[in-house]
Design an enzyme around this catalytic site. Structure first.
Site, PDB file in Angstrom:
ATOM      1  N   TYR A  25       0.976  -7.666  -3.346  1.00 19.25           N
ATOM      2  CA  TYR A  25       2.329  -7.675  -3.009  1.00 19.25           C
ATOM      3  C   TYR A  25       3.246  -7.304  -3.800  1.00 19.25           C
ATOM      4  O   TYR A  25       4.322  -8.323  -4.089  1.00 19.25           O
ATOM      5  CB  TYR A  25       2.441  -9.238  -2.376  1.00 19.25           C
ATOM      6  N   SER A  27       5.211  -3.394  -5.199  1.00 21.41           N
ATOM      7  CA  SER A  27       6.055  -2.614  -4.809  1.00 21.41           C
ATOM      8  C   SER A  27       5.663  -2.026  -3.299  1.00 21.41           C
ATOM      9  O   SER A  27       6.539  -2.198  -2.602  1.00 21.41           O
ATOM     10  CB  SER A  27       6.335  -1.402  -5.835  1.00 21.41           C
ATOM     11  N   GLN A  28       4.630  -1.702  -3.250  1.00 20.09           N
ATOM     12  CA  GLN A  28       4.164  -1.007  -1.997  1.00 20.09           C
ATOM     13  C   GLN A  28       3.649  -2.237  -1.010  1.00 20.09           C
ATOM     14  O   GLN A  28       3.928  -2.288   0.215  1.00 20.09           O
ATOM     15  CB  GLN A  28       2.939  -0.126  -2.098  1.00 20.09           C
ATOM     16  N   GLN A  86      -7.976  -1.701  -9.442  1.00 20.66           N
ATOM     17  CA  GLN A  86      -8.659  -1.320  -8.237  1.00 20.66           C
ATOM     18  C   GLN A  86     -10.308  -1.738  -8.195  1.00 20.66           C
ATOM     19  O   GLN A  86     -10.882  -2.352  -7.281  1.00 20.66           O
ATOM     20  CB  GLN A  86      -8.205  -0.338  -7.419  1.00 20.66           C
ATOM     21  N   HIS A 108      -2.823   5.654  -2.597  1.00 20.14           N
ATOM     22  CA  HIS A 108      -3.054   6.911  -3.655  1.00 20.14           C
ATOM     23  C   HIS A 108      -4.592   6.909  -3.826  1.00 20.14           C
ATOM     24  O   HIS A 108      -5.590   6.218  -3.870  1.00 20.14           O
ATOM     25  CB  HIS A 108      -2.786   6.291  -5.000  1.00 20.14           C
ATOM     26  N   GLU A 227      26.208  13.246 -21.736  1.00 21.01           N
ATOM     27  CA  GLU A 227      26.186  14.715 -21.377  1.00 21.01           C
ATOM     28  C   GLU A 227      24.702  15.056 -20.912  1.00 21.01           C
ATOM     29  O   GLU A 227      24.279  15.676 -20.310  1.00 21.01           O
ATOM     30  CB  GLU A 227      26.514  15.533 -22.438  1.00 21.01           C
TER      31      GLU A 227
HETATM   32  P1  NDP Z   1       2.243  -3.145  -8.150  1.00 20.89           P
HETATM   33  O1  NDP Z   1       2.057  -3.076  -9.506  1.00 20.89           O
HETATM   34  O2  NDP Z   1       3.747  -3.107  -7.627  1.00 20.89           O
HETATM   35  O3  NDP Z   1       1.379  -4.373  -7.580  1.00 20.89           O
HETATM   36  C1  NDP Z   1       1.436  -5.510  -7.959  1.00 20.89           C
HETATM   37  C2  NDP Z   1       0.554  -6.543  -7.019  1.00 20.89           C
HETATM   38  O4  NDP Z   1      -0.634  -6.501  -7.117  1.00 20.89           O
HETATM   39  C3  NDP Z   1       1.289  -7.969  -7.420  1.00 20.89           C
HETATM   40  O5  NDP Z   1       1.296  -8.637  -5.986  1.00 20.89           O
HETATM   41  C4  NDP Z   1       0.188  -8.395  -7.945  1.00 20.89           C
HETATM   42  O6  NDP Z   1       0.222  -9.940  -8.097  1.00 20.89           O
HETATM   43  C5  NDP Z   1      -0.961  -7.928  -7.285  1.00 20.89           C
HETATM   44  N1  NDP Z   1      -2.273  -7.867  -8.244  1.00 20.89           N
HETATM   45  C6  NDP Z   1      -2.463  -7.582  -9.243  1.00 20.89           C
HETATM   46  N2  NDP Z   1      -3.682  -7.722  -9.715  1.00 20.89           N
HETATM   47  C7  NDP Z   1      -4.340  -8.296  -8.769  1.00 20.89           C
HETATM   48  C8  NDP Z   1      -5.693  -8.912  -8.397  1.00 20.89           C
HETATM   49  N3  NDP Z   1      -6.541  -8.823  -9.411  1.00 20.89           N
HETATM   50  N4  NDP Z   1      -5.864  -9.156  -7.308  1.00 20.89           N
HETATM   51  C9  NDP Z   1      -4.905  -9.267  -6.194  1.00 20.89           C
HETATM   52  N5  NDP Z   1      -3.740  -9.040  -6.258  1.00 20.89           N
HETATM   53  C10 NDP Z   1      -3.450  -8.338  -7.591  1.00 20.89           C
HETATM   54  O7  NDP Z   1       1.513  -1.984  -7.497  1.00 20.89           O
HETATM   55  P2  NDP Z   1       2.318  -0.625  -6.920  1.00 20.89           P
HETATM   56  O8  NDP Z   1       2.764  -1.055  -5.415  1.00 20.89           O
HETATM   57  O9  NDP Z   1       3.165   0.104  -7.614  1.00 20.89           O
HETATM   58  O10 NDP Z   1       1.031   0.437  -6.511  1.00 20.89           O
HETATM   59  C11 NDP Z   1      -0.100  -0.009  -5.511  1.00 20.89           C
HETATM   60  C12 NDP Z   1      -0.719   1.152  -5.122  1.00 20.89           C
HETATM   61  O11 NDP Z   1       0.432   1.972  -4.462  1.00 20.89           O
HETATM   62  C13 NDP Z   1      -1.181   1.941  -6.193  1.00 20.89           C
HETATM   63  O12 NDP Z   1      -2.109   2.657  -5.760  1.00 20.89           O
HETATM   64  C14 NDP Z   1      -0.196   3.126  -6.405  1.00 20.89           C
HETATM   65  O13 NDP Z   1      -0.694   4.442  -7.081  1.00 20.89           O
HETATM   66  C15 NDP Z   1       0.223   3.255  -5.115  1.00 20.89           C
HETATM   67  N6  NDP Z   1       1.582   3.875  -5.007  1.00 20.89           N
HETATM   68  C16 NDP Z   1       2.729   3.169  -5.468  1.00 20.89           C
HETATM   69  C17 NDP Z   1       4.026   3.612  -5.489  1.00 20.89           C
HETATM   70  C18 NDP Z   1       5.218   2.833  -5.767  1.00 20.89           C
HETATM   71  O14 NDP Z   1       6.246   3.264  -5.514  1.00 20.89           O
HETATM   72  N7  NDP Z   1       4.806   1.954  -6.891  1.00 20.89           N
HETATM   73  C19 NDP Z   1       4.435   5.020  -4.492  1.00 20.89           C
HETATM   74  C20 NDP Z   1       3.099   5.494  -3.724  1.00 20.89           C
HETATM   75  C21 NDP Z   1       2.027   5.047  -4.077  1.00 20.89           C
HETATM   76  P3  NDP Z   1       1.027 -10.804  -9.275  1.00 20.89           P
HETATM   77  O15 NDP Z   1       2.617 -10.032  -9.422  1.00 20.89           O
HETATM   78  O16 NDP Z   1       0.946 -12.235  -8.816  1.00 20.89           O
HETATM   79  O17 NDP Z   1       0.161 -10.582 -10.644  1.00 20.89           O
HETATM   80 MG    MG Z   2       1.773   8.318  -8.748  1.00 21.44          MG
END
Ligand code: NDP
Ligand code: MG
Ligand code: MG
Length: 337
Positions: A25, A27-28, A86, A108, A227
């Site tokens: 939960y 960014s995406q 993942q 992704h 700049e």
């Molecule tokens: P984030 O780094 O924002 O995801 C973090 C989330 O994952 C948090 O809710 C975190 O929980 C949770 N998390 C971490 N470890 C675990 C685990 N072991 N089990 C369950 N939940 C976990 O990810 P993004 O949204 O940046 O990226 C997600 C996917 O989307 C990737 O594949 C990325 O390449 C793709 N993507 C991302 C974009 C972006 O804008 N960021 C754009 C397009 C694609 P907690 O905070 O509690 O640790």
């Molecule tokens: Mg990327």
């Protein structure tokens, strides 16, 4: 030319009674979960024990379960945790609960393309990747629009994977503005190339080199910051809105003439050659291997590079100058939009 799909191309029937598990939960994750819920789907969020995100998701009325239980409860499992985490989460918690006919989804292609995750043959595997950060995916959706997506089908076990991917894209708002079909390979390699050579790596290196050149020549760092760094956004905004032509219409003739005569000298053949090498190392797996190996041993290189960059003079000067600009909400958490 790419074929673009819109809302009217979507068969919503294939998804309307499905439960979607959003794993992560961040960014995406927050954007997909909330958009799909508001599109009428049953959504559960999968998180680990002690996750900071749990309370945030629950405060939005979402049901949060451990990853394994969320997978078991869902028909579509969208993995939205950091790419390097993942494979382990998939192996330990998702795979044991992934029964025939379910769909595994990604934003992704990294883990599928580089074979860190090898799904069983009896599940659908698709990707819906918004071409923008999560907070924008959420904000545009609430305003009635959407961020364009690219989508791909890696494995079609049910015969409906293509329709399902498009319906998912509609659920997050993507087909409101258009979805382009791609492949896992194309998305992964071009995404990595874009962020490394141009968007993140290329731009930061260009800015730093410009700043360092002026400072080394004796100019004040504050002036060099304005700049070579601050004005970047103003220029990029114009290009984003109306192409390079709009930017060039807005700048002075002096700037436009300088753009043509000096730009191609600064980013020239050696940079093009370096870009080709960067692309080659993405294609042959060298980059993925380096990234995943560094992660396995606790990110020694990643953290060292992060520290070095954070300590660069441009960050110190920039921090001070941004403090003078009251309209900049530094530190605002955009993911909460
Ligand atoms: P984030 O780094 O924002 O995801 C973090 C989330 O994952 C948090 O809710 C975190 O929980 C949770 N998390 C971490 N470890 C675990 C685990 N072991 N089990 C369950 N939940 C976990 O990810 P993004 O949204 O940046 O990226 C997600 C996917 O989307 C990737 O594949 C990325 O390449 C793709 N993507 C991302 C974009 C972006 O804008 N960021 C754009 C397009 C694609 P907690 O905070 O509690 O640790
Ligand atoms: Mg990327
Ligand atoms: Mg990208």
């Amino acid at each position: 030319m790419a074929k673009i799909f819109y809302d009217q191309d979507v068969n919503w029937e294939v998804i309307k009674d499905k439960t979607v598990a959003i794993i992560g939960y961040g960014s995406q994750g927050h954007a997909h979960a909330l958009n799909l819920k508001e599109s009428g789907l049953n959504v559960v969020v999968g998180l680990y024990n002690g996750s900071k995100s749990k309370a945030v998701a629950e405060s939005k009325g979402l049901k949060v379960l451990p990853v394994g239980e969320a997978t078991a409860a869902a028909d579509i499992i969208m993995i939205l945790i950091p790419d390097e985490k993942q494979a382990d989460v998939y192996k330990n918690e998702i795979a044991p609960n992934l029964t025939a006919g379910k769909a595994l989804a990604f934003a992704h292609g990294f883990n599928i393309h580089f074979q860190q995750i090898i799904p069983p043959a009896d599940v659908d595997v698709f990707m819906v990747a918004p071409k923008g950060p999560g907070h924008l995916v959420r904000r545009t959706f609430t305003q009635g629009g959407g961020v364009p997506d690219v989508f791909a089908v890696y494995q079609d076990a049910t015969g409906h994977a293509f329709e399902l991917a498009l319906a998912y894209a509609r659920g997050i708002g993507g087909t409101r503005s258009g979805c382009i079909q791609t492949t896992f390979r194309e998305e992964t390699e071009t995404d990595l190339f874009g962020e490394q050579a141009v968007l993140c790596g290329g731009v930061c290196s260009l800015i730093k080199n410009g700043f360092e050149t002026l400072v080394a020549a004796g100019y004040q760092p504050e002036i060099a910051y304005f700049e070579c760094f601050h004005e970047m956004k103003l220029i990029v905004d114009l290009m984003y809105e109306g192409g390079m032509a709009k930017m060039r219409k807005s700048i002075s003739n002096t700037a436009e003439y300088g753009d043509y005569v000096s730009g191609p000298r600064v980013v020239a053949e050696p940079s093009r050659k370096a870009m080709e090498q960067v692309l080659k190392e993405i294609q042959d797996g060298t980059f993925a291997n380096k990234f995943l190996t560094d992660n396995k041993v606790g990110w020694p290189n990643f953290y060292a590079m992060r520290k070095l960059n954070a300590e660069h003079q441009i960050e110190e000067v920039g921090g001070k100058l941004r403090g003078m600009m009251s309209w900049l909400k530094d530190g605002a958490d955009l993911s909460k939009d």
